[in-house]
Design an enzyme around this catalytic site. Structure first.
Site, PDB file in Angstrom:
ATOM      1  N   ARG A  25      52.868  38.957  43.337  1.00  0.00           N
ATOM      2  CA  ARG A  25      51.699  39.814  42.318  1.00  0.00           C
ATOM      3  C   ARG A  25      52.561  39.572  41.367  1.00  0.00           C
ATOM      4  NH1 ARG A  25      47.426  43.753  44.065  1.00  0.00           N
ATOM      5  NH2 ARG A  25      46.363  41.857  45.672  1.00  0.00           N
ATOM      6  N   ARG A  29      48.675  43.195  36.820  1.00  0.00           N
ATOM      7  CA  ARG A  29      48.465  44.177  35.773  1.00  0.00           C
ATOM      8  C   ARG A  29      49.278  44.552  34.904  1.00  0.00           C
ATOM      9  NH1 ARG A  29      44.644  47.290  39.922  1.00  0.00           N
ATOM     10  NH2 ARG A  29      45.944  46.548  41.089  1.00  0.00           N
ATOM     11  N   ARG A  38      42.126  39.778  31.484  1.00  0.00           N
ATOM     12  CA  ARG A  38      41.359  41.060  32.137  1.00  0.00           C
ATOM     13  C   ARG A  38      40.320  41.391  31.456  1.00  0.00           C
ATOM     14  NH1 ARG A  38      38.947  41.944  35.754  1.00  0.00           N
ATOM     15  NH2 ARG A  38      39.921  43.967  37.049  1.00  0.00           N
ATOM     16  N   ASP A  74      42.371  35.157  45.685  1.00  0.00           N
ATOM     17  CA  ASP A  74      42.814  36.279  46.199  1.00  0.00           C
ATOM     18  C   ASP A  74      42.330  35.884  46.931  1.00  0.00           C
ATOM     19  OD1 ASP A  74      42.574  40.185  45.605  1.00  0.00           O
ATOM     20  OD2 ASP A  74      41.209  39.472  46.602  1.00  0.00           O
ATOM     21  N   TYR A 150      38.980  42.803  57.146  1.00  0.00           N
ATOM     22  CA  TYR A 150      38.464  43.034  56.126  1.00  0.00           C
ATOM     23  C   TYR A 150      36.820  43.351  55.554  1.00  0.00           C
ATOM     24  CZ  TYR A 150      42.318  44.123  51.805  1.00  0.00           C
ATOM     25  OH  TYR A 150      43.198  44.345  51.608  1.00  0.00           O
TER      26      TYR A 150
HETATM   27  O1  CP3 Z   1      50.373  36.272  40.776  1.00  0.00           O
HETATM   28  C1  CP3 Z   1      50.216  36.716  42.329  1.00  0.00           C
HETATM   29  O2  CP3 Z   1      50.311  37.149  43.245  1.00  0.00           O
HETATM   30  C2  CP3 Z   1      48.651  36.768  41.862  1.00  0.00           C
HETATM   31  C3  CP3 Z   1      47.648  36.240  42.557  1.00  0.00           C
HETATM   32  C4  CP3 Z   1      46.771  37.163  43.487  1.00  0.00           C
HETATM   33  C5  CP3 Z   1      45.763  38.630  43.996  1.00  0.00           C
HETATM   34  N1  CP3 Z   1      45.822  38.719  45.004  1.00  0.00           N
HETATM   35  C6  CP3 Z   1      45.294  38.265  42.681  1.00  0.00           C
HETATM   36  C7  CP3 Z   1      44.629  39.895  42.897  1.00  0.00           C
HETATM   37  C8  CP3 Z   1      47.397  37.226  45.335  1.00  0.00           C
HETATM   38  C9  CP3 Z   1      48.277  36.313  46.202  1.00  0.00           C
HETATM   39  C10 CP3 Z   1      46.586  38.279  46.364  1.00  0.00           C
HETATM   40  C11 CP3 Z   1      46.944  38.479  47.474  1.00  0.00           C
HETATM   41  C12 CP3 Z   1      45.467  39.434  48.079  1.00  0.00           C
HETATM   42  N2  CP3 Z   1      44.818  40.444  47.832  1.00  0.00           N
HETATM   43  C13 CP3 Z   1      46.313  40.216  49.153  1.00  0.00           C
HETATM   44  C14 CP3 Z   1      47.248  39.780  50.237  1.00  0.00           C
HETATM   45  C15 CP3 Z   1      48.955  40.386  49.697  1.00  0.00           C
HETATM   46  C16 CP3 Z   1      49.352  42.238  49.657  1.00  0.00           C
HETATM   47  O3  CP3 Z   1      49.334  42.696  48.492  1.00  0.00           O
HETATM   48  O4  CP3 Z   1      50.224  42.120  50.804  1.00  0.00           O
HETATM   49  C17 CP3 Z   1      45.619  41.611  49.938  1.00  0.00           C
HETATM   50  C18 CP3 Z   1      45.213  42.178  50.531  1.00  0.00           C
HETATM   51  C19 CP3 Z   1      44.387  41.091  48.509  1.00  0.00           C
HETATM   52  C20 CP3 Z   1      43.147  42.096  48.690  1.00  0.00           C
HETATM   53  C21 CP3 Z   1      43.255  43.009  47.347  1.00  0.00           C
HETATM   54  N3  CP3 Z   1      42.996  42.174  45.861  1.00  0.00           N
HETATM   55  C22 CP3 Z   1      43.735  44.147  46.798  1.00  0.00           C
HETATM   56  C23 CP3 Z   1      43.759  44.883  48.161  1.00  0.00           C
HETATM   57  C24 CP3 Z   1      43.384  44.813  45.396  1.00  0.00           C
HETATM   58  C25 CP3 Z   1      42.918  46.118  44.776  1.00  0.00           C
HETATM   59  C26 CP3 Z   1      44.037  46.259  45.392  1.00  0.00           C
HETATM   60  C27 CP3 Z   1      44.802  46.858  43.555  1.00  0.00           C
HETATM   61  O5  CP3 Z   1      45.646  46.931  43.038  1.00  0.00           O
HETATM   62  O6  CP3 Z   1      43.925  47.444  42.631  1.00  0.00           O
HETATM   63  C28 CP3 Z   1      42.733  42.920  45.219  1.00  0.00           C
HETATM   64  C29 CP3 Z   1      43.003  42.804  43.551  1.00  0.00           C
HETATM   65  C30 CP3 Z   1      43.763  42.390  42.972  1.00  0.00           C
HETATM   66  N4  CP3 Z   1      43.827  40.777  43.360  1.00  0.00           N
HETATM   67  C31 CP3 Z   1      44.555  41.884  41.681  1.00  0.00           C
HETATM   68  C32 CP3 Z   1      44.885  40.914  41.615  1.00  0.00           C
HETATM   69  C33 CP3 Z   1      45.995  40.838  40.284  1.00  0.00           C
HETATM   70  C34 CP3 Z   1      44.930  43.494  40.656  1.00  0.00           C
HETATM   71  C35 CP3 Z   1      43.077  43.919  39.991  1.00  0.00           C
HETATM   72  C36 CP3 Z   1      42.692  43.124  39.305  1.00  0.00           C
HETATM   73  O7  CP3 Z   1      43.173  42.439  38.456  1.00  0.00           O
HETATM   74  O8  CP3 Z   1      41.458  43.424  39.022  1.00  0.00           O
END
Ligand code: CP3
Length: 346
Positions: A25, A29, A38, A74, A150
């Site tokens: 990540r 944010r 965003r 994602d 999911y």
């Molecule tokens: O640099 C990076 O790693 C960004 C790319 C990335 C995102 N999601 C963007 C994102 C990657 C590699 C992911 C993978 C991802 N997504 C995982 C596996 C990684 C892990 O944490 O185990 C999972 C479980 C998800 C599913 C997911 N996406 C969730 C549960 C959430 C919400 C959690 C939260 O923090 O709100 C997301 C949203 C998400 N995906 C964000 C980002 C940067 C944050 C929310 C946003 O920008 O609105």
């Protein structure tokens, strides 16, 4: 210089001049540049516009000075071409509108539309053209178990009751679901590799909710098939999950080149469980990034000491950077890892 980056060499357990470092990540944010993007676009909009996704990926990697760039995308994107709509609700995480709960739901899932995910490959092409082999470029997807969870739960979960109910009560529906996921994910990874991804990371983020027996019976084979299919495309695979201490030897048996370790056990213990035939990635607690620099430095050194300079260690966190993390502390960790490497060479 493609094929020669420090990061890629470490994935293959080849000697490197210093330990490569990147962060789960790393675009997110906590970073002001990302929050700015965003303000004007939803998460899914960023993912679907290759120009924006590439820009977010590149900005984060360059701001931190890391050795690898993970494509901005994602885990849930493949759900859409399989026929499941989802959205990210503020503060709640992902919500799947009509979760998969029955054999007919599984039968209705489509596997012929992975081509719709090509926007991720287009973004990878842009990132690859930008870095020209100097940084590792990481493509990724979810593992079959974690994506199935999911789809079935409809979002994040604490106990995975619905997922496990399907596993235990309707193993043929469960197996078909995983088979469909492997088909779509294999096609999706192929697009990413053809577009220039050097490595694929498979996120089995929630697999730690399974006992070893259940992992073996209900998740291992599908993960192994995906790992092998990606390796046949000619790139190494990083296989990652959290709370996996009891599963590590079996996860390594998928044949993944690199196993991602969380922070709940010391890196050397995790590496021992994984076996010397695999590289490891990890494993600083992401919340250590909120600690004073002296504490942070002690923890960074602890990870490096446990790796002991053996070929095949990629420095990373044990899970993703959380919102609110001071970006200068992330940059400080990069500096510490680089300086430790320089000291070793003196
Ligand atoms: O640099 C990076 O790693 C960004 C790319 C990335 C995102 N999601 C963007 C994102 C990657 C590699 C992911 C993978 C991802 N997504 C995982 C596996 C990684 C892990 O944490 O185990 C999972 C479980 C998800 C599913 C997911 N996406 C969730 C549960 C959430 C919400 C959690 C939260 O923090 O709100 C997301 C949203 C998400 N995906 C964000 C980002 C940067 C944050 C929310 C946003 O920008 O609105």
């Amino acid at each position: 210089m493609t094929g020669e980056s420090r990061f890629l060499r470490a994935c293959l357990r080849q000697p490197v001049d210093r330990t490569p470092v990147w962060f789960l990540r790393q675009a997110g944010r906590y970073m002001q540049e990302y929050r700015e993007v965003r303000r004007h676009h939803t998460l899914v909009e960023i993912c679907k516009q290759p120009e924006l996704a590439a820009d977010v990926t590149i900005t984060a990697a360059e701001k931190l000075g890391v050795d690898a760039a993970i494509i901005f995308a994602d885990l849930l994107l493949p759900l859409e071409p399989m026929g499941l709509d989802f959205e990210f609700q503020a503060g709640e995480g992902p919500v799947v509108h009509r979760p998969v709960r029955s054999a007919p739901d599984v039968l209705a899932l489509r596997t012929d539309r992975a081509g719709e995910l090509e926007y991720v490959a287009r973004a990878i092409e842009k990132v690859a053209a930008h870095f020209r082999g100097q940084l590792g470029i990481i493509g990724f997807c979810g593992a079959p178990f974690t994506l199935a969870s999911y789809m079935i739960e409809g979002g994040s979960s604490r106990s995975y009751i619905e997922t496990k109910k399907m596993m235990y009560r309707d193993p043929s529906a469960w197996n078909l679901l995983l088979e469909k996921l492997v088909a779509v994910l294999t096609a999706y990874c192929r697009q990413q590799v053809e577009a220039g991804a050097d490595v694929i990371q498979i996120f089995d983020s929630w697999v730690g909710s399974l006992s070893l027996s259940d992992y073996r019976e209900y998740a291992f084979e599908a993960s192994k098939r995906l790992v092998r299919a990606v390796q046949e495309m000619g790139v190494p695979v990083i296989y990652f999950g959290v709370e996996t201490a009891g599963l590590l030897p079996q996860m390594a048996a998928t044949g993944a080149d690199v196993i991602g370790l969380d922070w709940r056990q010391p890196l050397d213990e995790g590496w021992r469980a994984v076996g010397a035939g695999h590289a490891v990635q990890g494993n600083l607690d992401p919340v250590t990034l909120f600690a004073p620099l002296e504490v942070l430095e002690e923890r960074v050194r602890e990870v490096l000491r446990a790796a002991a300079g053996r070929p095949g260690h990629i420095f990373n966190l044990g899970h993703g950077i959380v919102p609110g993390t001071p970006v200068e502390n992330v940059q400080a960790v990069v500096r510490m890892v680089k300086e430790a490497g320089n000291r070793n060479r003196e």
